[in-house]
Design a protein around this motif. Structure first.
Motif, PDB file in Angstrom:
ATOM      1  N   ALA A 184      -1.528  -1.624  -2.903  1.00 39.33           N
ATOM      2  CA  ALA A 184      -2.716  -2.057  -2.168  1.00 39.33           C
ATOM      3  C   ALA A 184      -2.344  -2.932  -0.984  1.00 39.33           C
ATOM      4  O   ALA A 184      -1.349  -3.663  -1.032  1.00 39.33           O
ATOM      5  N   ASP A 185      -3.156  -2.842   0.074  1.00 36.55           N
ATOM      6  CA  ASP A 185      -3.088  -3.871   1.111  1.00 36.55           C
ATOM      7  C   ASP A 185      -3.947  -5.036   0.611  1.00 36.55           C
ATOM      8  O   ASP A 185      -4.554  -4.962  -0.452  1.00 36.55           O
ATOM      9  N   ALA A 207       0.810  -1.213   0.000  1.00 35.72           N
ATOM     10  CA  ALA A 207       0.000   0.000   0.000  1.00 35.72           C
ATOM     11  C   ALA A 207       0.844   1.265   0.000  1.00 35.72           C
ATOM     12  O   ALA A 207       0.468   2.267  -0.624  1.00 35.72           O
ATOM     13  N   ARG A 231       0.382  -0.883  -9.187  1.00 27.10           N
ATOM     14  CA  ARG A 231      -0.692  -0.497  -8.290  1.00 27.10           C
ATOM     15  C   ARG A 231      -0.227  -0.795  -6.877  1.00 27.10           C
ATOM     16  O   ARG A 231       0.530  -1.744  -6.660  1.00 27.10           O
ATOM     17  N   ASP A 257      -8.698  -2.572 -11.446  1.00 28.41           N
ATOM     18  CA  ASP A 257      -8.413  -1.259 -12.027  1.00 28.41           C
ATOM     19  C   ASP A 257      -7.279  -1.349 -13.037  1.00 28.41           C
ATOM     20  O   ASP A 257      -7.352  -0.771 -14.135  1.00 28.41           O
ATOM     21  N   GLU A 304      -6.759  -6.117   1.608  1.00 25.39           N
ATOM     22  CA  GLU A 304      -8.186  -5.810   1.519  1.00 25.39           C
ATOM     23  C   GLU A 304      -8.532  -5.100   0.205  1.00 25.39           C
ATOM     24  O   GLU A 304      -9.634  -5.259  -0.328  1.00 25.39           O
ATOM     25  N   GLU A 305      -7.602  -4.323  -0.312  1.00 21.85           N
ATOM     26  CA  GLU A 305      -7.844  -3.559  -1.537  1.00 21.85           C
ATOM     27  C   GLU A 305      -7.270  -4.236  -2.784  1.00 21.85           C
ATOM     28  O   GLU A 305      -7.347  -3.689  -3.884  1.00 21.85           O
ATOM     29  N   TYR A 306      -6.711  -5.418  -2.599  1.00 27.66           N
ATOM     30  CA  TYR A 306      -5.983  -6.064  -3.694  1.00 27.66           C
ATOM     31  C   TYR A 306      -6.858  -6.263  -4.927  1.00 27.66           C
ATOM     32  O   TYR A 306      -6.474  -5.896  -6.041  1.00 27.66           O
ATOM     33  N   GLU A 307      -8.029  -6.848  -4.746  1.00 23.08           N
ATOM     34  CA  GLU A 307      -8.864  -7.135  -5.908  1.00 23.08           C
ATOM     35  C   GLU A 307      -9.303  -5.859  -6.619  1.00 23.08           C
ATOM     36  O   GLU A 307      -9.317  -5.802  -7.856  1.00 23.08           O
ATOM     37  N   THR A 308      -9.630  -4.831  -5.848  1.00 25.07           N
ATOM     38  CA  THR A 308     -10.038  -3.558  -6.451  1.00 25.07           C
ATOM     39  C   THR A 308      -8.936  -2.988  -7.326  1.00 25.07           C
ATOM     40  O   THR A 308      -9.185  -2.544  -8.462  1.00 25.07           O
ATOM     41  N   GLN A 309      -7.716  -3.008  -6.830  1.00 25.06           N
ATOM     42  CA  GLN A 309      -6.595  -2.462  -7.593  1.00 25.06           C
ATOM     43  C   GLN A 309      -6.226  -3.365  -8.772  1.00 25.06           C
ATOM     44  O   GLN A 309      -5.822  -2.881  -9.841  1.00 25.06           O
TER      45      GLN A 309
END
Length: 221
Positions: free
Chosen positions: A70-71, A39, A68, A81, A73-78
């Motif tokens: 990300a931690d 992140a 990108r 993207d 928790e945000e991995y899939e979102t990034q």
């Protein structure tokens, strides 16, 4: 397929390098490589490589590099993207280095499909040892830079990845591919690079059962 444009998932290690190489040999046209960073964007996920080293690899591969941060928790979102950006740029294929872990294969394929990307796995279901020997015989140079000390001895940190090292690991009952997270590598030379990546190893540090070897560019190159 022939002349298919792809983005390659790039860890900086042996599996991603061999998958990229295989994709080239089967008609792929590389458009980008990309890496997921922590992140704070100071190190890559799992392999803990600094961005300047990853950029040096990309420069010698000769294709644009994207990241990108990300931690988990945000991995899939990034991830989504990054892949959507590629699809929007006319890059409909993603190349990944998975070998035989079904859960991760399904996650990659299903997640890529959400943005209209087709996931390609050039190494899928081939014998691990066969892939490793191909990697070495094709002239790739790699070193172990992360060791899971719960799964293998810390003495292997910094070792060059060779046939002899594979034999040594397997004699101890350790998967020489590291497919279950036993260790991670950095690739510094091989047929996909225009020249060797000039690295030096620094200090070692341990965190949460993992031993990390600091990797830097030689003389800040």
């Amino acid at each position: 397929m022939k002349d298919w444009p792809f983005v390659a998932s790039w860890s900086g290690g042996k599996d991603s390098a061999l998958a990229y190489y295989r994709a080239l040999k089967t008609g792929g046209i590389p458009k980008r490589i990309w890496t997921m960073l922590e992140a704070d964007e100071e190190r890559s996920k799992s392999h803990a490589l600094p961005p300047e080293v990853l950029h040096a690899q990309a420069d010698r591969i000769g294709v644009p590099f994207m990241t990108r941060g990300a931690d988990w928790e945000e991995y899939e979102t990034q991830f989504l993207d990054a892949m959507k950006e590629c699809v929007d740029a006319g890059i409909p294929y993603g190349v990944f280095g998975d070998i035989d872990l079904e859960d991760h294969l399904h996650w990659v394929k299903e997640t890529c499909a959400k943005v209209g990307m087709e996931a390609i796995h050039p190494l899928w279901m081939e014998p691990r040892r066969k892939l490793l020997e191909e990697f070495v015989h094709e002239g790739f140079e790699a070193y172990i830079v992360v060791v899971n000390t719960k799964m293998m001895p810390s003495k292997f940190i910094g070792r060059k990845f060779t046939i002899e090292l594979m034999d040594e690991l397997e004699a101890l009952g350790i998967d020489s591919c590291g497919e279950s997270g036993e260790f991670h590598t950095i690739v510094v030379d091989g047929p996909i690079f225009s020249s060797r990546v000039p690295i030096v190893f620094g200090i070692q540090h341990e965190r949460n059962g993992y031993l990390f070897l600091n990797v830097e560019l030689e003389n800040g190159m």
